[in-house]
Scaffold this active site. Sequence first.
Site, mmCIF file in Angstrom:
data_model
loop_
_atom_site.group_PDB
_atom_site.id
_atom_site.type_symbol
_atom_site.label_atom_id
_atom_site.label_comp_id
_atom_site.label_asym_id
_atom_site.label_seq_id
_atom_site.Cartn_x
_atom_site.Cartn_y
_atom_site.Cartn_z
ATOM 1 N N PHE A 1 0.814 -1.218 0.000
ATOM 2 C CA PHE A 1 0.000 0.000 0.000
ATOM 3 C C PHE A 1 0.854 1.276 0.000
ATOM 4 C CE2 PHE A 1 -2.278 -3.375 2.303
ATOM 5 C CZ PHE A 1 -3.275 -3.604 1.379
ATOM 6 N N ARG A 2 2.032 1.192 -0.639
ATOM 7 C CA ARG A 2 2.956 2.334 -0.754
ATOM 8 C C ARG A 2 3.511 2.791 0.588
ATOM 9 N NH1 ARG A 2 4.169 2.545 -6.023
ATOM 10 N NH2 ARG A 2 2.341 2.386 -7.335
ATOM 11 N N LEU A 3 3.454 1.936 1.586
ATOM 12 C CA LEU A 3 4.044 2.253 2.885
ATOM 13 C C LEU A 3 5.471 1.713 2.894
ATOM 14 C CD1 LEU A 3 0.974 1.481 5.172
ATOM 15 C CD2 LEU A 3 1.755 3.699 4.306
#
Length: 195
Positions: A172-174
């Site tokens: 999740f683009r973390l």
Amino acid sequence: MLEPKNDPFEWFDGWLEEAKAKGMADPNAMALSTVGTDGMPSSRMVLLKERTPRGFVFYTNFESRKGGELGHGMACLLFYWRELSRQIRIEGTLERVADEDSDLYFSTRPRLSQIGAWASMQSRPLESREHLLARVEELEAKFEGSEVPRPPHWGGTLLIPRRMEFWQAGDFRLHDRFEYLYQADGWSVPSRLFP
């Protein structure tokens, strides 16, 4: 989640070895970014040929556009290994590699690559492919029966890092990001950055 190491060179070496172990094509490929006299940035792919205790060595034609831009004394390298979902960004200052070291590396290159270093007037307009191949033939004849010397306009550059950033993709683009800065007494403790 990434666990940073105290020494960014050790971390770099480990990631490069993992990329090699994956069997990736050219795991030592890196984007080299420079800036022209007009302030326009420029990037191209080059190959890392050596990681020394001081930094990262690559070789090029100093009369090329790239070679001219290296004269500004600063550049950035970017390694990206898609299969590992990782990248390393390295910003630093530049030094020419000693002639003896450039000679030594040049002597290990395939003979046709050595001739190509003489034949190519890198970054200049070329009237046709045939013209380049004719130059190669002329130089093959010139150096027939002898070793090909290193051209005086061709050699190594050492990028001495001042900033290194390690990035690992996350769900999740973390992403995980850590930055090291070089200071008078050595490398800083790595700082975690927002993704």
